[in-house]
Scaffold this active site. Structure first.
Site, PDB file in Angstrom:
ATOM      1  N   TYR A  43       0.809  -1.206   0.000  1.00 18.11           N
ATOM      2  CA  TYR A  43       0.000   0.000   0.000  1.00 18.11           C
ATOM      3  C   TYR A  43       0.851   1.269   0.000  1.00 18.11           C
ATOM      4  O   TYR A  43       0.611   2.207  -0.736  1.00 18.11           O
ATOM      5  CB  TYR A  43      -0.881  -0.013   1.238  1.00 18.11           C
ATOM      6  CG  TYR A  43      -1.630   1.255   1.514  1.00 18.11           C
ATOM      7  CD1 TYR A  43      -2.709   1.613   0.714  1.00 18.11           C
ATOM      8  CD2 TYR A  43      -1.263   2.089   2.561  1.00 18.11           C
ATOM      9  CE1 TYR A  43      -3.397   2.775   0.954  1.00 18.11           C
ATOM     10  CE2 TYR A  43      -1.957   3.254   2.813  1.00 18.11           C
ATOM     11  CZ  TYR A  43      -3.026   3.586   2.005  1.00 18.11           C
ATOM     12  OH  TYR A  43      -3.703   4.745   2.267  1.00 18.11           O
ATOM     13  N   TYR A  75     -11.130  -4.562   3.125  1.00 17.13           N
ATOM     14  CA  TYR A  75     -11.790  -4.568   4.425  1.00 17.13           C
ATOM     15  C   TYR A  75     -12.772  -5.723   4.641  1.00 17.13           C
ATOM     16  O   TYR A  75     -13.419  -5.776   5.695  1.00 17.13           O
ATOM     17  CB  TYR A  75     -12.529  -3.229   4.623  1.00 17.13           C
ATOM     18  CG  TYR A  75     -11.622  -2.070   4.994  1.00 17.13           C
ATOM     19  CD1 TYR A  75     -10.643  -1.613   4.124  1.00 17.13           C
ATOM     20  CD2 TYR A  75     -11.748  -1.438   6.230  1.00 17.13           C
ATOM     21  CE1 TYR A  75      -9.822  -0.553   4.460  1.00 17.13           C
ATOM     22  CE2 TYR A  75     -10.930  -0.373   6.587  1.00 17.13           C
ATOM     23  CZ  TYR A  75      -9.968   0.064   5.697  1.00 17.13           C
ATOM     24  OH  TYR A  75      -9.154   1.112   6.043  1.00 17.13           O
ATOM     25  N   HIS A  89     -12.171   7.433   7.728  1.00 16.66           N
ATOM     26  CA  HIS A  89     -11.001   7.406   6.844  1.00 16.66           C
ATOM     27  C   HIS A  89     -10.717   8.830   6.393  1.00 16.66           C
ATOM     28  O   HIS A  89     -11.644   9.636   6.246  1.00 16.66           O
ATOM     29  CB  HIS A  89     -11.320   6.522   5.624  1.00 16.66           C
ATOM     30  CG  HIS A  89     -10.096   6.040   4.909  1.00 16.66           C
ATOM     31  ND1 HIS A  89      -9.323   6.864   4.124  1.00 16.66           N
ATOM     32  CD2 HIS A  89      -9.518   4.811   4.856  1.00 16.66           C
ATOM     33  CE1 HIS A  89      -8.313   6.152   3.632  1.00 16.66           C
ATOM     34  NE2 HIS A  89      -8.402   4.902   4.053  1.00 16.66           N
ATOM     35  N   GLY A  90      -9.444   9.145   6.142  1.00 12.60           N
ATOM     36  CA  GLY A  90      -9.099  10.436   5.544  1.00 12.60           C
ATOM     37  C   GLY A  90      -9.764  10.529   4.163  1.00 12.60           C
ATOM     38  O   GLY A  90     -10.054   9.507   3.558  1.00 12.60           O
ATOM     39  N   ASP A  91      -9.982  11.760   3.689  1.00 11.95           N
ATOM     40  CA  ASP A  91     -10.702  11.890   2.413  1.00 11.95           C
ATOM     41  C   ASP A  91      -9.749  11.913   1.206  1.00 11.95           C
ATOM     42  O   ASP A  91     -10.081  12.440   0.160  1.00 11.95           O
ATOM     43  CB  ASP A  91     -11.590  13.148   2.431  1.00 11.95           C
ATOM     44  CG  ASP A  91     -10.762  14.426   2.500  1.00 11.95           C
ATOM     45  OD1 ASP A  91      -9.523  14.344   2.699  1.00 11.95           O
ATOM     46  OD2 ASP A  91     -11.345  15.512   2.370  1.00 11.95           O
ATOM     47  N   THR A 122      -5.416  15.867   6.812  1.00 15.14           N
ATOM     48  CA  THR A 122      -4.540  16.968   7.222  1.00 15.14           C
ATOM     49  C   THR A 122      -3.159  16.756   6.606  1.00 15.14           C
ATOM     50  O   THR A 122      -2.546  15.717   6.844  1.00 15.14           O
ATOM     51  CB  THR A 122      -4.361  16.973   8.766  1.00 15.14           C
ATOM     52  OG1 THR A 122      -5.613  16.722   9.343  1.00 15.14           O
ATOM     53  CG2 THR A 122      -3.759  18.263   9.256  1.00 15.14           C
ATOM     54  N   ASP A 204      26.623  -6.173 -23.883  1.00 18.67           N
ATOM     55  CA  ASP A 204      26.606  -6.682 -22.501  1.00 18.67           C
ATOM     56  C   ASP A 204      27.762  -7.671 -22.310  1.00 18.67           C
ATOM     57  O   ASP A 204      27.562  -8.871 -22.200  1.00 18.67           O
ATOM     58  CB  ASP A 204      25.230  -7.359 -22.280  1.00 18.67           C
ATOM     59  CG  ASP A 204      25.050  -7.926 -20.883  1.00 18.67           C
ATOM     60  OD1 ASP A 204      25.810  -7.539 -19.975  1.00 18.67           O
ATOM     61  OD2 ASP A 204      24.144  -8.775 -20.714  1.00 18.67           O
TER      62      ASP A 204
END
Ligand code: SPV
Ligand code: MG
Length: 431
Positions: A43, A75, A89-91, A122, A204
C-alpha cells in the site's frame, strides 16, 4: 454505544492521525486496525517500525479503546468480523489504489447499513516534513541494504523490476496497481548489466566498467527507497570482486548476483550460439568465499548464478554446483534458463528444495514468461526478477516516435501517443 473502526498504515502518529482519532471517538467506541507488514508494503512503503511496535504506538493513544491487526488492505474480513457502525477514513481518495479501497469499504458496509465517514486529510507542512524524513530514512544505506533479507521473511515472492536510470527507478518505486480486489507494487529493483549496457549503446560483455555501473546505482538511489539487487556479471577477478562487495555494501545495495562464467562474458540469452565458458566449481566457490570473507555487514547477500542450463551442461551439473556454492557461503542461488517452457527451472527448484529448504532461489523469467509468481513460489522460488522489460518497452516507443516525425516532418501525428507536456514538466517532484 456505536462501534467505530479506522485502520492505520503508518510508522508515526501525527496531527492528521490525531484529528481522525478525535473525530472517530466522538461517534462511539473506537477500534483501530494496524495494517500488517506484507500489506503495508503493497500500500504505502516499507515499515520502519515492527508490527509489535506499531501496535504499541496505537495502544498508547488514550482515545483508542481497542487495537486489532488488519491482515489485508481490503476490508472484507475486518468489516465482516467487527460489523462497525462507522468506518472513519481520511478523504484522500484519489488514485487507483485509494479508489479500490473506497469501493471495497462502501460495498462491505452496504451489506448491513454501516456508514463511511471521510474526514478532511490533514497535510500541513509539519506532517509533510515528517513524512519526507521517514521516506529519507528508508533511502539511507543501512536501512535500504537490510531490507532485502527482511522482505524475504515477509512476502511470498520478492517482485523485482529492472531499473537503469533515475526515471526507471521512479517507475519501479511508484507504480501501484489495483487489480482483482488487491493492490500491488514492486518490492525491489534489479540493476541489470544488459539494460545498463544497452542504455549506454554498449554490448553486454562487462565493457561498461564498475565506476560507471556504480554511477547508475547512485542515480537510482537518489530518487528511490526500495532495495537493490546488482547484476555483478562474473564478478571479475576474485581480487577485484572483494572490492566490489565492499563498495556495494557501503552504497546500500542489498545483494550482488555473480554468474559462474569466465573469460569474455556474453549475455546468457545467447546460450550456446556464442562462445561462453563456465567457471570450475572450485574457482567459483573460492570467489564466493572471498566475497563473503570481505563483506563487513551481516545483511549484504552474495547470490551465486548457475549457467549450467544456459550452457546445456545438464541438470545434475546445475544441482551439484548449487550445493557446492551454498557450501562455499552463497546466500542464495539464481538458476537461469532460456527455454520457453519453465519445466527445467521447476525441476531444478523441486530437486534443490528437496535437500535445501532455506537458501533463497532467484529466477529471471524472461523466456519462460508464461509462469506466474505464485506458481514459481509453489516450487520454492523466493525472488522473481523482471530483468529487462522497462528498457524493451521504451525502445519501440521511442523508435516509433522518431519514425513518425521523420515521415511527417512534424510531431503532430505522434503527439497523442506521448506523455503530455503538462505531465512531463510536472512528472518529477521538486524538493
Ligand atoms: C541481465 O539482466 O543483465 C541479466 C539477465 O544478466 S539475462 O539478460 O537474462 O542474462
Ligand atoms: Mg547481466
Amino acid at each position: 454505544m456505536k462501534k467505530v473502526y479506522t485502520c492505520f498504515c503508518t510508522d508515526m502518529i501525527h496531527d492528521g492521525h490525531m484529528n481522525i482519532i478525535r473525530e472517530a471517538k466522538k461517534l462511539g467506541s473506537l477500534t483501530v486496525g494496524v495494517l500488517c507488514d506484507s500489506e503495508m508494503i503493497k500500500y504505502n512503503r516499507f515499515p520502519l517500525k515492527t508490527l509489535e511496535e506499531r501496535v504499541e504506538m496505537v495502544k498508547s493513544i488514550p482515545e483508542v479503546d481497542e487495537v486489532v491487526v488488519q491482515d489485508n488492505l481490503m476490508y472484507d474480513k475486518v468489516i465482516g468480523e467487527l460489523k462497525p457502525d462507522y468506518i472513519i477514513h481520511g478523504d484522500n481518495w484519489e488514485g487507483e489504489a485509494m479508489q479500490a479501497i473506497y469501493h471495497n469499504i462502501v460495498d462491505n458496509l452496504s451489506k448491513y447499513g454501516g456508514e463511511l465517514v471521510s474526514i478532511p486529510y490533514t497535510y500541513n507542512p509539519v506532517v509533510e516534513k515528517l513524512d519526507r524524513q521517514n521516506r529519507e530514512k528508508l533511502a539511507m544505506p543501512e536501512y535500504r541494504r537490510a531490507r532485502l533479507r527482511k522482505l524475504l521473511n515477509i512476502v511470498p515472492v520478492v517482485k523485482t523490476i529492472e531499473a537503469h536510470s533515475g526515471l526507471t527507478g521512479l517507475i519501479a518505486e511508484k507504480t501501484v496497481v489495483a487489480h482483482d480486489g488487491a493492490i500491488d507494487q514492486f518490492d525491489a529493483m534489479w540493476v541489470s548489466s544488459l539494460c545498463d549496457s544497452t542504455e549506454k549503446g554498449k554490448p553486454d560483455i562487462e565493457l561498461v566498467d564498475m565506476t560507471s555501473r556504480f554511477r547508475t546505482i547512485e542515480d537510482i538511489m537518489e530518487v528511490t527507497t526500495k532495495p537493490i539487487i546488482f547484476d555483478g556479471d562474473t564478478g571479475g577477478l576474485t581480487e577485484h570482486f572483494v572490492y566490489t562487495v565492499r563498495s556495494l555494501e557501503r552504497m546500500g545495495v542489498s545483494a550482488v548476483i555473480i554468474e559462474d562464467k569466465v573469460g569474455l562474458k556474453k549475455n546468457s540469452l545467447f546460450g550456446t550460439e556464442v562462445q561462453q565458458t563456465q567457471d570450475s566449481i572450485e574457482n567459483f566457490s573460492a570467489k564466493i568465499a572471498a566475497g563473503k570473507e570481505s563483506q563487513l555487514s551481516d545483511d549484504f547477500m552474495i547470490i551465486a548464478r548457475i549457467e549450467s542450463l544456459i550452457l546445456e551442461q545438464g541438470m545434475e551439473d546445475a544441482l551439484s554446483r548449487a550445493f557446492a556454492y551454498v557450501a562455499a557461503g552463497a546466500d542464495g542461488i539464481m538458476i537461469h534458463s532460456r527455454k520457453k517452457s519453465p519445466d527445467e527451472i521447476l525441476e531444478f527448484c523441486d530437486r534443490f528444495r528437496a535437500k535445501d529448504k532455506e537458501t533463497p532461489i532467484v529466477v529471471v523469467p524472461s523466456s519462460f514468461n508464461s509462469i506466474t509468481e505464485s506458481e514459481l513460489a509453489e516450487h520454492g522460488v523466493n525472488i522473481v526478477i523482471y530483468a529487462n522489460q522497462l528498457l524493451r518497452a521504451a525502445f519501440p516507443a521511442m523508435e516509433k516516435a522518431a519514425k513518425s516525425i521523420l515521415t511527417h516532418h512534424r510531431a503532430h501525428e505522434i503527439d497523442s501517443d506521448l506523455l503530455s507536456i503538462k505531465d512531463i514538466i510536472t512528472l518529477i517532484d521538486e524538493i
